[in-house]
Write a protein that holds these residues in place. Structure first.
Motif, PDB file in Angstrom:
ATOM      1  N   LEU A  48      -2.675  -0.385  -4.796  1.00 19.23           N
ATOM      2  CA  LEU A  48      -1.835   0.773  -5.091  1.00 19.23           C
ATOM      3  C   LEU A  48      -2.549   1.761  -6.008  1.00 19.23           C
ATOM      4  O   LEU A  48      -2.319   2.973  -5.919  1.00 19.23           O
ATOM      5  CB  LEU A  48      -0.516   0.318  -5.719  1.00 19.23           C
ATOM      6  CG  LEU A  48       0.410  -0.487  -4.798  1.00 19.23           C
ATOM      7  CD1 LEU A  48       1.687  -0.871  -5.529  1.00 19.23           C
ATOM      8  CD2 LEU A  48       0.741   0.303  -3.531  1.00 19.23           C
ATOM      9  N   SER A  49      -3.416   1.244  -6.876  1.00 17.17           N
ATOM     10  CA  SER A  49      -4.209   2.144  -7.721  1.00 17.17           C
ATOM     11  C   SER A  49      -5.153   2.979  -6.867  1.00 17.17           C
ATOM     12  O   SER A  49      -5.340   4.178  -7.119  1.00 17.17           O
ATOM     13  CB  SER A  49      -5.000   1.332  -8.744  1.00 17.17           C
ATOM     14  OG  SER A  49      -5.857   2.160  -9.496  1.00 17.17           O
ATOM     15  N   ILE A  50      -5.733   2.348  -5.857  1.00 21.44           N
ATOM     16  CA  ILE A  50      -6.593   3.079  -4.923  1.00 21.44           C
ATOM     17  C   ILE A  50      -5.797   4.149  -4.196  1.00 21.44           C
ATOM     18  O   ILE A  50      -6.258   5.284  -4.019  1.00 21.44           O
ATOM     19  CB  ILE A  50      -7.247   2.098  -3.928  1.00 21.44           C
ATOM     20  CG1 ILE A  50      -8.248   1.200  -4.657  1.00 21.44           C
ATOM     21  CG2 ILE A  50      -7.930   2.847  -2.795  1.00 21.44           C
ATOM     22  CD1 ILE A  50      -8.800   0.073  -3.803  1.00 21.44           C
ATOM     23  N   CYS A  51      -4.582   3.805  -3.788  1.00 22.66           N
ATOM     24  CA  CYS A  51      -3.727   4.771  -3.087  1.00 22.66           C
ATOM     25  C   CYS A  51      -3.458   6.007  -3.947  1.00 22.66           C
ATOM     26  O   CYS A  51      -3.539   7.143  -3.463  1.00 22.66           O
ATOM     27  CB  CYS A  51      -2.403   4.109  -2.703  1.00 22.66           C
ATOM     28  SG  CYS A  51      -2.546   2.853  -1.424  1.00 22.66           S
ATOM     29  N   ARG A  52      -3.145   5.786  -5.207  1.00 21.96           N
ATOM     30  CA  ARG A  52      -2.850   6.923  -6.081  1.00 21.96           C
ATOM     31  C   ARG A  52      -4.089   7.788  -6.293  1.00 21.96           C
ATOM     32  O   ARG A  52      -4.010   9.023  -6.245  1.00 21.96           O
ATOM     33  CB  ARG A  52      -2.321   6.443  -7.427  1.00 21.96           C
ATOM     34  CG  ARG A  52      -1.959   7.601  -8.358  1.00 21.96           C
ATOM     35  CD  ARG A  52      -1.248   7.145  -9.613  1.00 21.96           C
ATOM     36  NE  ARG A  52      -2.089   6.317 -10.463  1.00 21.96           N
ATOM     37  CZ  ARG A  52      -1.710   5.867 -11.662  1.00 21.96           C
ATOM     38  NH1 ARG A  52      -0.494   6.164 -12.117  1.00 21.96           N
ATOM     39  NH2 ARG A  52      -2.504   5.122 -12.383  1.00 21.96           N
TER      40      ARG A  52
END
Length: 419
Positions: free
Chosen positions: A387-391
């Protein structure tokens, strides 16, 4: 002959009296002239000394003024008996600073000072008034009376004159704006906190990666050792299936590590925006995850819109965001279905992945969920980087991410792009 001698004696007596008269008159005149010269010389020396002193004072005033200008200071005088300020010089560059005009009341200063600094300021003023301190220094925030803008000020003050009892009569001080200094301090604090956070995250990253990599590797090695000893074809196929699953998990870990490393290093900063249709991208992702979902007994379907809209953004980055969402949906959904689609909003397009999984507690459905190493369930394998990559990817294409979830009923993760 007698007559001639008498006349000569008579003339000589007159000359002697005239000479005595000249001396009697001339000596005081000469003396007075000498005294006059002495006084003139003394006055000249005194005048010369006064001119030298005046030149020194003037030079000192010029130097003093240059220092005030260079430091952007204002100087003021505070009359204790009347509790009023008087500004003597003001070289502050900012035009919205609070001025200390003639007979500016202390209440004006109190009125425009931020409340959290008021008690400290009053305490320091009381200390210098009662002789507990000879000088004070304080930094505080003020509200500009003209623009209502909040700015930082700094005061240095000391006692100028005292009465016979030693009580201050007047206090002199300087004031200057320190907005730039405070802004620099905030940047340094932020940089320090960021460095400390980065150090903490690196430690957490190594700890998580070590644990997450060891788990599938142990499974791969263990099942590979057992595979030759399998007694039946069914048992052999099951072991091969487990090895493949752990291989896929291991590859996913390394993909996440590579992606987050590129984002941190700025190597993934080049964005290639193109126009492309949304539905082909979604169909490609559905085809990729269809087999995995069927193996888990999940339904995966695409909610197609009546119109195949076109979006202008980086194709690969958007695909990676949705790929991360689908991977999480498969991981956290044990039964039910997973769907993917998009909605056309007034000024944006929102692409989403929805599942009927275990859901997320309401208190975790915020920006904190998209930070690194944050995991909803510690017992499910994963690095907490997805999810950090997504953001990070969404921010790089001027988008934003979010989640809507109900615990026990499922979640919907979305990415929104401007149109």
């Amino acid at each position: 002959m007698v007559n001639i001698a008498y006349l000569l004696l008579l003339n000589m007596g007159s000359l002697m009296r005239l000479d005595i008269l000249v001396w009697l008159i001339g000596i005081p005149i000469v003396f007075a002239f000498i005294v006059y010269l002495i006084f003139q010389v003394r006055e000249h020396r005194q005048l010369k000394s006064e001119l030298v002193q005046l030149a020194k004072i003037k030079k000192h005033d010029i130097e003093h003024e240059l220092v005030l200008k260079a430091m952007c200071l204002s100087t003021w005088r505070y009359d204790v008996s009347t509790a009023t300020f008087t500004m003597e010089n003001d070289y502050r560059k900012e035009t919205d600073s609070l001025p200390f005009d003639k007979s500016t009341s202390m209440d004006v200063l109190y009125k425009n000072m931020k409340p959290q600094y008021l008690q400290e300021f009053k305490g320091l003023l009381a200390d210098i008034m009662e002789g507990r301190k000879d000088e004070v220094h304080i930094q505080y925030e003020m509200v500009s009376p003209s623009s209502e803008k909040v700015y930082w000020s700094e005061i240095f003050a000391t006692v100028d004159k005292r009465n016979l009892d030693g009580k201050p009569l007047t206090i002199i001080g300087t004031t200057r704006r320190i907005d730039e200094q405070k802004h620099l301090e905030e940047e340094l604090i932020e940089a320090r906190n960021h460095a400390e956070e980065s150090d903490r995250l690196k430690s957490a990253f190594l700890a998580n990666i070590t644990h997450e990599v060891r788990t599938p590797l142990n499974a791969i090695v263990g099942f590979s050792d057992v595979l030759p000893m399998a007694q039946s074809e069914e048992e052999r196929n099951e072991l091969v299936k487990l090895i493949k699953q752990n291989n896929a998990h291991l590859l996913r870990l390394f993909d996440d590590m590579m992606t987050i490393s590129k984002l941190e290093a700025g190597g993934n900063s080049h964005v290639e925006n193109t126009d492309f249709e949304i539905l082909p991208l979604l169909r490609e992702l559905v085809d990729k995850y269809m087999t995995i979902c069927m193996e888990k007994g999940l339904d995966l379907f695409l909610e197609e819109s009546a119109k195949n809209d076109v979006v202008h953004t980086d194709h690969d980055r958007l695909k990676e965001i949705l790929n991360q969402y689908l991977n999480n949906a498969v991981k956290f959904t044990t039964e039910g279905s997973i769907s993917i689609g998009y909605d056309k909003l007034p000024n944006s397009i929102r692409l989403w992945v929805s599942d009927t999984g275990k859901g997320i507690p309401e208190d975790m459905c915020n920006d904190h969920l998209f930070e690194r190493f944050v995991k909803v369930d510690e017992f499910i394998p994963g690095t907490g980087l997805g999810l950090s990559i997504c953001r990070s990817l969404a921010l790089s294409i001027n988008g934003k991410v979010g989640v809507e979830s109900v615990l026990g009923k499922g979640s919907t993760f979305w990415v929104e792009l401007p149109t």
